[in-house]
Write a protein that holds these residues in place. Structure first.
Motif, PDB file in Angstrom:
ATOM      1  N   ALA A   1       0.812  -1.222   0.000  1.00  0.00           N
ATOM      2  CA  ALA A   1       0.000   0.000   0.000  1.00  0.00           C
ATOM      3  C   ALA A   1       0.848   1.276   0.000  1.00  0.00           C
ATOM      4  CB  ALA A   1      -0.977  -0.031   1.169  1.00  0.00           C
ATOM      5  N   PRO A   2       1.814   1.419   0.919  1.00  0.00           N
ATOM      6  CA  PRO A   2       2.601   2.666   0.874  1.00  0.00           C
ATOM      7  C   PRO A   2       3.342   2.863  -0.438  1.00  0.00           C
ATOM      8  CG  PRO A   2       3.149   1.383   2.843  1.00  0.00           C
ATOM      9  CD  PRO A   2       2.224   0.546   2.030  1.00  0.00           C
ATOM     10  N   LEU A   3       3.750   1.757  -1.066  1.00  0.00           N
ATOM     11  CA  LEU A   3       4.544   1.886  -2.282  1.00  0.00           C
ATOM     12  C   LEU A   3       3.705   2.231  -3.508  1.00  0.00           C
ATOM     13  CD1 LEU A   3       7.142  -0.985  -1.809  1.00  0.00           C
ATOM     14  CD2 LEU A   3       7.543   1.465  -1.715  1.00  0.00           C
ATOM     15  N   ILE A   4       2.404   1.890  -3.497  1.00  0.00           N
ATOM     16  CA  ILE A   4       1.612   2.184  -4.699  1.00  0.00           C
ATOM     17  C   ILE A   4       0.787   3.459  -4.555  1.00  0.00           C
ATOM     18  CG2 ILE A   4       1.506  -0.223  -5.489  1.00  0.00           C
ATOM     19  CD1 ILE A   4      -1.372  -0.315  -4.451  1.00  0.00           C
ATOM     20  N   ILE A   5       0.916   4.146  -3.428  1.00  0.00           N
ATOM     21  CA  ILE A   5       0.064   5.326  -3.223  1.00  0.00           C
ATOM     22  C   ILE A   5       0.170   6.367  -4.345  1.00  0.00           C
ATOM     23  CG2 ILE A   5       0.020   7.415  -1.783  1.00  0.00           C
ATOM     24  CD1 ILE A   5      -0.691   5.702   0.526  1.00  0.00           C
ATOM     25  N   PRO A   6       1.374   6.704  -4.829  1.00  0.00           N
ATOM     26  CA  PRO A   6       1.410   7.687  -5.923  1.00  0.00           C
ATOM     27  C   PRO A   6       0.633   7.215  -7.146  1.00  0.00           C
ATOM     28  CG  PRO A   6       3.625   7.241  -5.110  1.00  0.00           C
ATOM     29  CD  PRO A   6       2.718   6.280  -4.430  1.00  0.00           C
ATOM     30  N   ALA A   7       0.759   5.927  -7.452  1.00  0.00           N
ATOM     31  CA  ALA A   7       0.042   5.391  -8.618  1.00  0.00           C
ATOM     32  C   ALA A   7      -1.456   5.414  -8.381  1.00  0.00           C
ATOM     33  CB  ALA A   7       0.511   3.971  -8.922  1.00  0.00           C
ATOM     34  N   VAL A   8      -1.881   5.192  -7.134  1.00  0.00           N
ATOM     35  CA  VAL A   8      -3.314   5.228  -6.835  1.00  0.00           C
ATOM     36  C   VAL A   8      -3.845   6.654  -7.010  1.00  0.00           C
ATOM     37  CG1 VAL A   8      -5.072   4.854  -5.070  1.00  0.00           C
ATOM     38  CG2 VAL A   8      -3.210   3.222  -5.318  1.00  0.00           C
ATOM     39  N   PHE A   9      -3.018   7.651  -6.632  1.00  0.00           N
ATOM     40  CA  PHE A   9      -3.424   9.041  -6.855  1.00  0.00           C
ATOM     41  C   PHE A   9      -3.600   9.327  -8.339  1.00  0.00           C
ATOM     42  CE2 PHE A   9      -1.737  10.471  -2.562  1.00  0.00           C
ATOM     43  CZ  PHE A   9      -3.000  10.763  -2.094  1.00  0.00           C
ATOM     44  N   SER A  10      -2.646   8.903  -9.165  1.00  0.00           N
ATOM     45  CA  SER A  10      -2.841   9.153 -10.600  1.00  0.00           C
ATOM     46  C   SER A  10      -4.063   8.424 -11.104  1.00  0.00           C
ATOM     47  CB  SER A  10      -1.647   8.736 -11.469  1.00  0.00           C
ATOM     48  OG  SER A  10      -0.569   8.347 -10.750  1.00  0.00           O
ATOM     49  N   ALA A  11      -4.287   7.204 -10.590  1.00  0.00           N
ATOM     50  CA  ALA A  11      -5.457   6.446 -11.015  1.00  0.00           C
ATOM     51  C   ALA A  11      -6.732   7.214 -10.690  1.00  0.00           C
ATOM     52  CB  ALA A  11      -5.465   5.082 -10.337  1.00  0.00           C
ATOM     53  N   MET A  12      -6.770   7.809  -9.496  1.00  0.00           N
ATOM     54  CA  MET A  12      -7.968   8.565  -9.108  1.00  0.00           C
ATOM     55  C   MET A  12      -8.187   9.755 -10.035  1.00  0.00           C
ATOM     56  SD  MET A  12      -7.813   8.659  -5.005  1.00  0.00           S
ATOM     57  CE  MET A  12      -7.992   7.174  -4.043  1.00  0.00           C
ATOM     58  N   LEU A  13      -7.097  10.434 -10.361  1.00  0.00           N
ATOM     59  CA  LEU A  13      -7.193  11.599 -11.229  1.00  0.00           C
ATOM     60  C   LEU A  13      -7.719  11.197 -12.606  1.00  0.00           C
ATOM     61  CD1 LEU A  13      -6.330  14.634 -11.186  1.00  0.00           C
ATOM     62  CD2 LEU A  13      -4.350  13.887 -12.474  1.00  0.00           C
ATOM     63  N   LEU A  14      -7.126  10.144 -13.161  1.00  0.00           N
ATOM     64  CA  LEU A  14      -7.531   9.699 -14.497  1.00  0.00           C
ATOM     65  C   LEU A  14      -8.986   9.265 -14.518  1.00  0.00           C
ATOM     66  CD1 LEU A  14      -4.431   7.531 -15.470  1.00  0.00           C
ATOM     67  CD2 LEU A  14      -4.889   9.902 -16.045  1.00  0.00           C
ATOM     68  N   THR A  15      -9.374   8.472 -13.520  1.00  0.00           N
ATOM     69  CA  THR A  15     -10.739   7.954 -13.538  1.00  0.00           C
ATOM     70  C   THR A  15     -11.739   9.064 -13.236  1.00  0.00           C
ATOM     71  OG1 THR A  15     -10.353   7.212 -11.280  1.00  0.00           O
ATOM     72  CG2 THR A  15     -10.195   5.561 -13.018  1.00  0.00           C
ATOM     73  N   PHE A  16     -11.328  10.053 -12.456  1.00  0.00           N
ATOM     74  CA  PHE A  16     -12.206  11.194 -12.219  1.00  0.00           C
ATOM     75  C   PHE A  16     -12.528  11.881 -13.546  1.00  0.00           C
ATOM     76  CE2 PHE A  16     -12.681  15.780 -11.550  1.00  0.00           C
ATOM     77  CZ  PHE A  16     -13.795  15.791 -10.729  1.00  0.00           C
ATOM     78  N   ILE A  17     -11.481  12.103 -14.352  1.00  0.00           N
ATOM     79  CA  ILE A  17     -11.690  12.763 -15.647  1.00  0.00           C
ATOM     80  C   ILE A  17     -12.548  11.887 -16.553  1.00  0.00           C
ATOM     81  CG2 ILE A  17     -10.534  13.574 -17.731  1.00  0.00           C
ATOM     82  CD1 ILE A  17      -8.234  14.503 -16.022  1.00  0.00           C
ATOM     83  N   ILE A  18     -12.274  10.569 -16.552  1.00  0.00           N
ATOM     84  CA  ILE A  18     -13.042   9.677 -17.417  1.00  0.00           C
ATOM     85  C   ILE A  18     -14.522   9.687 -17.036  1.00  0.00           C
ATOM     86  CG2 ILE A  18     -13.432   7.228 -17.957  1.00  0.00           C
ATOM     87  CD1 ILE A  18     -10.322   6.969 -17.884  1.00  0.00           C
ATOM     88  N   SER A  19     -14.782   9.640 -15.739  1.00  0.00           N
ATOM     89  CA  SER A  19     -16.178   9.640 -15.305  1.00  0.00           C
ATOM     90  C   SER A  19     -16.853  10.985 -15.604  1.00  0.00           C
ATOM     91  CB  SER A  19     -16.251   9.333 -13.813  1.00  0.00           C
ATOM     92  OG  SER A  19     -17.559   9.477 -13.357  1.00  0.00           O
ATOM     93  N   MET A  20     -16.134  12.083 -15.372  1.00  0.00           N
ATOM     94  CA  MET A  20     -16.670  13.417 -15.670  1.00  0.00           C
ATOM     95  C   MET A  20     -17.016  13.535 -17.154  1.00  0.00           C
ATOM     96  SD  MET A  20     -17.173  15.569 -13.266  1.00  0.00           S
ATOM     97  CE  MET A  20     -17.265  17.243 -13.896  1.00  0.00           C
ATOM     98  N   ASP A  21     -16.161  12.970 -18.012  1.00  0.00           N
ATOM     99  CA  ASP A  21     -16.308  13.124 -19.459  1.00  0.00           C
ATOM    100  C   ASP A  21     -17.278  12.142 -20.077  1.00  0.00           C
ATOM    101  OD1 ASP A  21     -14.544  15.113 -19.455  1.00  0.00           O
ATOM    102  OD2 ASP A  21     -12.994  14.129 -20.661  1.00  0.00           O
ATOM    103  N   ASP A  22     -17.580  11.073 -19.345  1.00  0.00           N
ATOM    104  CA  ASP A  22     -18.298   9.982 -19.995  1.00  0.00           C
ATOM    105  C   ASP A  22     -19.628  10.439 -20.564  1.00  0.00           C
ATOM    106  OD1 ASP A  22     -18.784   7.038 -20.490  1.00  0.00           O
ATOM    107  OD2 ASP A  22     -20.600   7.726 -19.469  1.00  0.00           O
ATOM    108  N   PHE A  23     -19.850  10.040 -21.819  1.00  0.00           N
ATOM    109  CA  PHE A  23     -21.109  10.403 -22.446  1.00  0.00           C
ATOM    110  C   PHE A  23     -21.991   9.187 -22.727  1.00  0.00           C
ATOM    111  CE2 PHE A  23     -23.459  10.954 -26.424  1.00  0.00           C
ATOM    112  CZ  PHE A  23     -24.407  11.849 -25.966  1.00  0.00           C
ATOM    113  N   LEU A  24     -21.407   8.184 -23.399  1.00  0.00           N
ATOM    114  CA  LEU A  24     -22.243   7.082 -23.895  1.00  0.00           C
ATOM    115  C   LEU A  24     -22.910   6.277 -22.785  1.00  0.00           C
ATOM    116  CD1 LEU A  24     -20.283   5.734 -26.967  1.00  0.00           C
ATOM    117  CD2 LEU A  24     -22.637   6.576 -26.920  1.00  0.00           C
ATOM    118  N   THR A  25     -22.109   5.828 -21.811  1.00  0.00           N
ATOM    119  CA  THR A  25     -22.670   5.025 -20.729  1.00  0.00           C
ATOM    120  C   THR A  25     -23.771   5.814 -20.019  1.00  0.00           C
ATOM    121  OG1 THR A  25     -20.584   3.876 -20.469  1.00  0.00           O
ATOM    122  CG2 THR A  25     -22.087   3.765 -18.629  1.00  0.00           C
TER     123      THR A  25
END
Lengths: 264, 296, 363
Positions: free
Chosen positions: A185-209
């Protein structure tokens, strides 16, 4: 590099095509940005500088409501998708059985499958098993859509780490739960932050679903904007598009800078 | 002793796997199932009765007096989608490969900036990006103001919009390979007396093969199933598979046909993947900036 | 604290392991390996890469499953036990320090897993850091330390658990020569100070000689010989051991009346009682040969190449058939050893070794 010069001399057209490509990518965006400050009632004809359409847009209560709804959807989507994706990356490890590979392919299908297929599929499923189209069902669909995008940065982080670290933890007597909490967990935290950022944008942008799964009370921002776009160009949409252009870009750049700084 | 994950208990992967099973696997299954069912008599939905009508009605139409003939309506839409997706792919190849090479030839620091520049448009909302082209191509848009034609609501507008959307998809995988390539091999080619074309086809393109193949797959597949750009830029005249599926689940209310079309789209995706021996990272994920991926 | 020599600590019996490689071929990583290691012993597993030595270490640690055989520690069967329950600890080749933890946190990690009280952990960690001379660097993160310091931290972390056997997987491979020498001395000191059984894997024969009480030589998944450095060097069990440890030339020929004939050379083998006529394989170390009169004369050889190496000359000489012989000679006669010149070759009869099992009776 001498060879670079040589290649440039022999294939001079790559530079012109490259520059044209970058221009092709940015001219439309810049046009929107410039015309968002247009005074004219006519969206496409320049009539002098003004910020009046910005105030119109910021007072559009339907838009604000849709934006708020999208935020209320994107935040939990990003959190859940990143959490689940982290669990997936941790739990399946590196050696997979054939069954797990198949399941993992399903989870990752949204990366390559046209979104409209999963969208109508989910609609068909919900109607077949009589799940109502509401916030919860939309959220579930968004999470499923976002998991693979969150999974990628987290898995690549885990792959970059020395596998002996995890053997060392086990060697020192750690249970797999302790390995996860104290080492992984401590070692992947930066990657989890980027994951949150990316998925936030994807969810905000999503149109079709969202389009297929929205009920009467679940109008997301993209759905609202699509409705406006269907009517053609307008000064108001200039401003909305400009905001959609600037906000994620600035957010993305800031977070890159922040993560870089944090890394040091 | 069972082989388990070194990173933690395997149970923590269950939520994601369950989501995949329930919200990706089950929908695909239900769509396949619905494509073999009868259309519901009122409004939406299906009747649980096996039939291959959905598939046959895509190919064959029956008129009021029972005569069968080839149904060109659906087929022409499918054909148009394939042609358009192929055109988009070809344009992206012609523009994307030189662009990727050009970027790879720059200094490392410049490369990073250019890659971020190529990536950023992708993180702008697809509606905003598509709207930008509406603004440029509209009736009194900027293109017509400088004397160009009005392209909005034509196939050309869709072509431009899709190329615009998927160009980064071509540039990024090709760049990923080009960045690692040794450009001195080209110099060796020239040194041995080869012409520019020969070096291009015998040295450069074979080296970039895997980048180009994944580029083709990640441009062609989403272009085939695109919905937003065709429906906003192409208008009603240029319907594509995506819009057609939407119609079947919306206005036309023929879920079995919509499902059958979705199944066809999946099959075409699988076919394209197989054809282009797709390797590496997929579509949108390829645009994830490196700095966000793995930071110490 | 020294408990050396109280019977065997670790027993490895008939351990075999196969796996399928990338091309689908079956590979024997370990083949019927049997080895007993005494309490407090410093044993070195030596062999080229892919010989099975690391697989054996990882099987003892619990990272690999063995196909058959047993690994036990006294009365305790290890091979059925999960890695995190085995009373052995590992020092990894890459050190594998937890990058997000300080040295102190790294060392205390294993003790926290045992659930020891905080005060005891503190004492033990301090003791360990003192042992490896890292007390001053307790708060450093791994990436703020040199390779040698990381090595010490990894050692302290593994030793803190007071393992029955400490497994060291090529721990010095990443260090430069000078530091490696220093760490070898350190390791011996720490081994003496703790009295723990050390099982050390390396592919470097000099390191094996310098460290091991005993050396176990592996090749192609099999244990070829296990003995003290002197035994392994002086009495290699087979040609592989002879060629892997130190330089040597081997000769196979007919033995008659205590004399082995190999092409134009003869070798005396008085120390061995062989039947009157037999075939034997012998190995001779370069330093057993000499170009100066006084000892047994083998025959005449041609000088092919000489390499000056400071305190001696490495000579490659050839027979008429082209067979090459490695010879070590004092520097004083360098000028005489012209390439292409012919010289008489002498050998010390006491240092001619017949390989075990290589003797075939002709009768």
């Amino acid at each position: 590099m001498r060879s670079t010069v040589e290649v440039r001399r022999q294939i001079p057209s790559v530079a012109s095509i490259g520059i044209l490509a970058i221009a092709f990518l940015y001219v439309p965006l810049m046009t929107v940005l410039v015309f968002s400050f247009n005074r004219s009632e006519d969206a496409t004809v320049w009539g002098g500088f003004s910020t009046k359409w910005y105030s119109t847009v910021l007072h559009n209560s339907d838009l604000i409501r849709a934006a708020k709804f999208s935020l209320s959807l994107a935040v939990p989507s990003a959190l859940l998708a990143s959490l689940f994706a982290a669990g997936l990356a941790i739990g399946i490890g590196v050696v997979h059985s054939r069954r797990i590979v198949l399941l993992q392919m399903l989870v990752n299908a949204p990366l390559i499958l046209p979104e409209i297929v999963t969208a109508v599929g989910t609609l068909a499923l919900f109607s077949a098993v009589k799940i109502p189209l509401n916030f919860a069902s939309l959220l579930a669909a968004h999470v499923a859509l976002c998991i693979p995008f969150a999974f990628l940065p987290i898995r690549s982080r885990l792959r970059d780490l020395d596998p002996a670290i995890f053997e060392a933890a086990e060697d020192l007597g750690a249970s797999s739960r302790r390995v996860m909490l104290r080492i992984t967990a401590p070692l992947i935290i930066p990657a989890v932050f980027s994951a949150m950022l990316l998925t936030f944008i994807i969810s905000m942008d999503d149109f079709l679903t969202s389009m297929f799964l929205s009920g009467p009370s679940t109008t997301t921002l993209p759905l609202y904007i699509f409705g406006l776009l269907k009517l053609g160009v307008s000064p108001e949409v200039n401003v909305i598009s400009a905001l959609l252009l600037v906000i994620p870009t600035v957010g993305l750049l800031l977070s890159v800078v922040w993560i870089r700084k944090r890394g040091k | 002793m069972k082989r388990k994950s070194p990173f933690g208990p395997s149970g923590v992967s269950y939520p994601a796997l369950t989501m995949g099973l329930l919200l990706i696997g089950a929908p695909l299954l239900v769509v396949s199932l619905f494509s073999f069912l009868k259309r519901g008599s009122f409004g939406s939905g299906v009747v649980y009765k096996f039939t291959t009508d959905a598939y046959s009605s895509i190919l064959i139409q029956t008129n009021l007096i029972g005569q069968h003939s080839l149904n060109t309506a659906y087929l022409s839409i499918i054909w148009r989608s394939i042609v358009l997706a192929l055109s988009v792919t070809v344009i992206c190849l012609l523009v994307g490969i030189p662009t990727a090479i050009w970027i790879a030839l720059q200094k490392k620091s410049v490369q990073k900036i250019l890659i971020i520049l190529v990536t950023i448009p992708f993180w702008v909302n697809v509606l905003a990006r598509t709207y930008a082209w509406m603004l440029l191509l509209a009736d009194k848009g900027l293109l017509s103001q400088i004397g160009g034609p009005t392209l909005l609501y034509t196939n050309w507008a869709t072509l431009i919009g899709l190329t615009y959307a998927f160009l980064p998809f071509m540039v990024l995988p090709v760049y990923a390979v080009a960045e690692k390539m040794d450009f001195r091999t080209l110099e060796a080619g020239f040194d041995l007396g080869a012409s520019g074309w020969r070096v291009l086809f015998k040295v450069l393109l074979p080296t970039l093969k895997y980048g180009i193949l994944s580029g083709i797959a990640v441009v062609f597949i989403p272009a085939l199933g695109a919905y937003v750009q065709p429906s906003l830029l192409g208008g009603n005249k240029s319907m594509l598979i995506g819009s057609l599926i939407n119609d079947q689940f919306g206005d036309s209310r023929n879920w079995p046909v919509g499902s059958a079309l979705a199944v066809l789209l999946v099959l075409m995706t699988i076919f394209a993947l197989g054809t282009f021996k797709f390797r590496g990272r997929f579509g949108r994920s390829a645009t994830v900036p490196q700095d966000l991926g793995g930071v110490e | 604290m020294n408990s050396r020599g109280n019977g065997s600590a670790l027993q490895i019996r008939d351990v075999s392991k196969t796996f399928t490689d990338a091309k689908g071929r079956l590979v024997h990583a370990l083949k019927d390996v049997t080895l007993e290691i005494a309490h407090g012993e410093f044993i070195v597993l030596l062999g080229p890469s892919g010989c099975g030595k690391t697989t054996l270490l990882r099987s003892i640690a619990g990272f690999e499953e063995i196909d058959s055989g047993t690994i036990s520690l006294g009365q305790m069967r290890l091979d059925q036990m999960a890695a995190n329950r085995r009373p052995v600890n590992t020092v990894f080749q890459s050190y594998a320090l937890f990058p997000h933890m300080s040295v102190e946190e790294n060392v205390s990690f294993g003790l926290e897993c045992e659930g020891l009280p905080r005060s005891e952990i503190k004492v033990r960690v301090a003791e360990m850091l003192d042992l490896v001379h890292l007390t001053e660097l307790a708060d450093r993160k791994p990436n703020q330390m040199s390779g040698g310091q990381q090595q010490r931290a990894a050692l302290a972390r593994a030793l803190a658990k007071k393992p029955q056997v400490l497994l060291l997987d090529e721990p010095l491979a990443a260090l430069d020569l000078k530091l490696r020498r220093a760490m070898q001395t350190e390791l011996k000191r720490i081994h003496r100070a703790t009295g723990t059984t050390f099982l050390f894997v390396t592919h470097d024969q000099n390191e094996a000689m310098a460290l091991g009480d005993r050396i176990a030589v592996f090749s192609q998944g099999q244990l070829r010989q296990c003995g003290t450095p002197a035994e392994v060097y002086e009495n290699p069990a087979d040609e592989f051991v002879a060629s892997f440890i130190g330089e040597s030339t081997s000769f196979t020929g007919l033995v008659m009346d205590g004399i082995l004939k190999f092409e134009e050379l003869t070798f005396p083998i008085p120390r061995y009682e062989l039947s009157s006529v037999s075939v034997a394989q012998i190995v001779v170390r370069p330093e057993a040969f000499s170009f100066e009169t006084g000892e047994y004369k083998c025959g005449e050889v041609t000088i092919e190449e000489t390499t000056y190496s400071g305190d001696s000359i490495e000579v490659i000489a050839t027979l008429r058939s082209g067979k090459q012989i490695k010879i070590q000679s004092p520097v004083e006669i360098l000028s005489a050893l012209k390439v292409g010149s012919r010289h008489d070759l002498y050998v010390d009869p006491l240092r001619v070794r017949i390989l075990h099992g290589a003797v075939a009776d002709m009768e």
